[in-house]
Motif scaffolding. Structure first.
Motif, short mmCIF file in Angstrom:
data_model
loop_
_atom_site.label_atom_id
_atom_site.label_comp_id
_atom_site.label_asym_id
_atom_site.label_seq_id
_atom_site.Cartn_x
_atom_site.Cartn_y
_atom_site.Cartn_z
N GLN A 135 45.06 22.31 39.76
CA GLN A 135 45.67 23.51 39.19
C GLN A 135 46.63 24.16 40.20
O GLN A 135 47.71 24.64 39.80
CB GLN A 135 44.58 24.51 38.80
CG GLN A 135 43.80 24.12 37.55
CD GLN A 135 42.66 25.08 37.27
OE1 GLN A 135 41.68 25.14 38.02
NE2 GLN A 135 42.78 25.83 36.19
N CYS A 160 43.40 34.25 41.05
CA CYS A 160 42.60 34.10 39.84
C CYS A 160 41.12 34.25 40.18
O CYS A 160 40.69 33.80 41.25
CB CYS A 160 42.86 32.72 39.23
SG CYS A 160 42.06 32.47 37.62
N ASP A 182 37.93 30.70 37.26
CA ASP A 182 37.26 31.16 36.05
C ASP A 182 38.20 31.17 34.85
O ASP A 182 37.77 31.08 33.70
CB ASP A 182 36.68 32.56 36.29
CG ASP A 182 35.75 33.01 35.18
OD1 ASP A 182 35.15 32.13 34.53
OD2 ASP A 182 35.62 34.22 34.96
N LYS A 183 39.50 31.28 35.15
CA LYS A 183 40.50 31.30 34.08
C LYS A 183 41.65 30.38 34.45
O LYS A 183 41.78 29.97 35.61
CB LYS A 183 41.01 32.73 33.86
CG LYS A 183 39.92 33.72 33.43
CD LYS A 183 40.48 35.11 33.27
CE LYS A 183 39.38 36.09 32.85
NZ LYS A 183 39.89 37.48 32.70
N SER A 184 42.47 30.06 33.50
CA SER A 184 43.60 29.17 33.77
C SER A 184 44.67 29.91 34.57
O SER A 184 44.85 31.12 34.43
CB SER A 184 44.19 28.66 32.46
OG SER A 184 44.64 29.76 31.67
N ARG A 222 50.33 35.03 36.95
CA ARG A 222 49.40 35.14 38.08
C ARG A 222 50.04 34.60 39.36
O ARG A 222 49.90 35.17 40.44
CB ARG A 222 48.11 34.36 37.77
CG ARG A 222 47.26 34.97 36.67
CD ARG A 222 46.01 34.12 36.47
NE ARG A 222 45.19 34.60 35.37
CZ ARG A 222 44.30 35.57 35.46
NH1 ARG A 222 44.12 36.18 36.62
NH2 ARG A 222 43.60 35.95 34.41
N THR A 278 48.28 31.02 35.31
CA THR A 278 49.50 31.24 34.53
C THR A 278 50.66 31.55 35.47
O THR A 278 50.46 31.87 36.64
CB THR A 278 49.32 32.41 33.55
OG1 THR A 278 49.06 33.62 34.33
CG2 THR A 278 48.14 32.16 32.62
N LYS A 338 34.50 31.16 40.11
CA LYS A 338 33.10 31.05 39.70
C LYS A 338 32.54 29.74 40.25
O LYS A 338 33.29 28.84 40.67
CB LYS A 338 32.98 31.05 38.17
CG LYS A 338 33.58 29.81 37.51
CD LYS A 338 33.35 29.80 36.00
CE LYS A 338 33.91 28.52 35.37
NZ LYS A 338 33.71 28.49 33.91
#
Length: 533
Positions: free
Chosen positions: A115, A61, A75-77, A82, A79, A64
């Motif tokens: 995460q 992912c 920067d993004k969740s 991914r 999934t 940042k």
């Protein structure tokens, strides 16, 4: 049709895998696009060693830096899609090196940890094939990120962490890797609750059945820990002092003496770095048959040094590599007496010595006759360093070896490769009688290492040295011992201070030694014109 060597090569996966280790990055990228089978080998080589873990994360992912916290985060969740793509890469990584002490990224957001844990399949480590982990971060609490990487297949673990985290790391994180063969721990700053940390260290060592190499802060070393380590049959290397004698790949000219005795305690231990107080706790476990080969002592009490050396000489007779230096913890105003022959005398019974390094903040109180005893006592000697540890205090001390002390080493130490002695080079020995046989170092002799001791006439010193040197020998101006190293291989603060002090030595000694060094390098362009003439 019989297979040719080239076609057979492509059918041996182990040979292909071995070959890819010699490819550079661009070649591996190109190879990954040739075919599916070759792509697997190329990707294994590309991701085997991960020096920048964040590039690996970016496959999972984009990353940042949070402007408010200055911490790294996704920067993004994350999934399931991914993570499925990431599965193709994460099992290939075997080595991870992360250093957050130097660089733009100083900390990692706890969100990253939560995460990742949410995506890792139950019972699986983040990188299942990882066997070597190197982590450096002085930020308290950063060890929580390391937990993602530690598992029971890990073999080598290097941690440089905040002192406040030591107890927790030893009590929680290290037990997660009971099959470690190498554990090295550096604490930045004071260790909180030392008794608790000592207890945690003992418990962690108890769990590790395959331990071969261990490096820990000296404050954690206790008699109970030494006793437990003594039963570890696989332990070969213990670094329990801030500095150690790093022999590396230097091979001994002799095999380990086989006297048919297998020590009951520390049966495999060959390399030890310890402070002088704790060395006294080790000695009862050593016997005449013990095969300890490399020993470094950090001296914390010079008044007991001769006693310590006496015990070492009687208990560690197989030593081939030995070093000692005064601990950096001793206040400078308490260091008032130099090393003398009376103190060092016990070392002369260690006739198997090949590397001998002695460092002290004061110039040694030794003369040429003392140095001749060194030369005649160590027929196997290959490297000798007798240096000032930091700066150059009392450089006008009168009882110093002179250039004449080199002659006995040329006569008796025929395996000598490098020699470094803090000596008074202002006294030039007279030329030998015309009929006298010429005394020269053996052809294997490579260099004389010089420090900041007294010297007046580099040209006259050069003329004398050329009479006893083999043709290609040189003079090197050195600032600190090349044999002594910290656990992480970096310069310690004391070493840095030593170099800085050496750069500000008053007078001309430093410059004269550099001139002499250049003369032997035939680097006359760098010399003043009046010297060249």
């Amino acid at each position: 049709m019989a297979q040719t060597a080239s076609t057979a090569f492509w059918e041996i996966p182990e040979l292909i895998a071995r070959t890819t280790t010699f490819f550079d990055y661009r070649s591996l990228v190109a190879l990954s696009q040739v075919s599916k089978s070759l792509s697997e080998h190329a990707l294994d080589a590309l991701f085997r060693e991960c020096i920048n873990i964040f590039k690996l994360f970016e496959i999972l992912c984009p990353l940042k830096i949070n402007r408010k916290t200055q911490a790294l985060e996704f920067d993004k969740s994350l999934t399931a899609k991914r993570w499925k793509r990431f599965e193709h890469y994460r099992r290939r990584t075997r080595i991870v090196k992360i250093d957050l002490n130097f660089g733009t990224i100083q900390t990692i957001s706890p969100k990253v940890i939560s995460q990742l844990r949410a995506q890792i399949p139950a019972g699986e480590p983040f990188l299942p094939s990882l066997n070597k982990m190197h982590w450096e971060s002085d930020n308290p609490g950063s060890y929580q990120f390391v937990e993602l990487f530690v598992h029971d297949r890990l073999r080598e673990l290097f941690l440089s962490i905040a002192g406040s985290d030591v107890s927790t790391v030893l009590g929680k994180l290290v037990p997660m890797a009971p099959n470690l063969e190498s554990l090295k721990l550096i604490a930045s700053g004071e260790i909180d609750d030392v008794p608790r940390a000592q207890t945690a260290a003992i418990s962690a060592i108890n769990l590790m059945t395959s331990l071969r190499s261990c490096a820990l802060p000296s404050i954690l070393v206790t008699p109970d820990m030494i006793r437990i380590l003594s039963y570890k049959k696989s332990v070969k290397q213990l670094w329990l002092a801030p500095v150690a004698l790093f022999v590396g790949r230097k091979a001994s000219t002799r095999d380990v003496i086989d006297n048919g005795i297998i020590p009951e305690r520390f049966p495999s231990l060959t390399e030890l770095a310890i402070n002088s107080a704790r060395m006294l706790d080790f000695l009862p476990y050593f016997s005449d048959g013990h095969q300890l080969r490399t020993l470094h002592i950090d001296i914390e009490d010079q008044t007991r040094l001769r006693q310590t050396l006496n015990l070492i000489a009687s208990s560690c007779k197989a030593l081939t590599n030995f070093s000692l230096r005064l601990s950096d913890s001793i206040p400078e105003d308490l260091i008032t007496s130099p090393l003398t022959m009376e103190i060092l005398q016990p070392l002369l019974s260690l006739h198997l010595i090949e590397i001998l390094v002695i460092e002290h903040p004061l110039p040694p109180s030794l003369n040429d006759a003392d140095m001749e005893q060194f030369a005649t006592s160590f027929p196997e000697l290959q490297y000798l360093e007798l240096f000032v540890q930091s700066g150059c205090r009392n450089v006008f001390q009168t009882n110093l070896p002179t250039l004449g002390c080199l002659i006995p080493f040329a006569q008796h130490c025929r395996k000598l490769i490098a020699l470094g002695i803090y000596m008074d080079a202002r006294q030039i020995p007279p030329p030998p009688p015309v009929q006298a046989p010429l005394t020269q170092f053996a052809p294997c002799f490579e260099r004389l290492e010089v420090h900041c001791s007294p010297i007046d006439e580099p040209l006259q010193v050069r003329d004398f040295l050329t009479t006893i040197f083999p043709p290609d020998a040189k003079v090197d101006f050195v600032r600190f011992s090349k044999w002594l190293s910290t656990i992480d291989g970096k310069m310690s603060r004391a070493m840095i201070n030593s170099v800085m002090a050496l750069d500000h030595i008053p007078g001309k000694y430093r410059e004269e030694w550099i001139v002499l060094s250049c003369l032997f390098k035939k680097d006359s362009e760098r010399l003043p014109r009046d010297i060249v003439r």
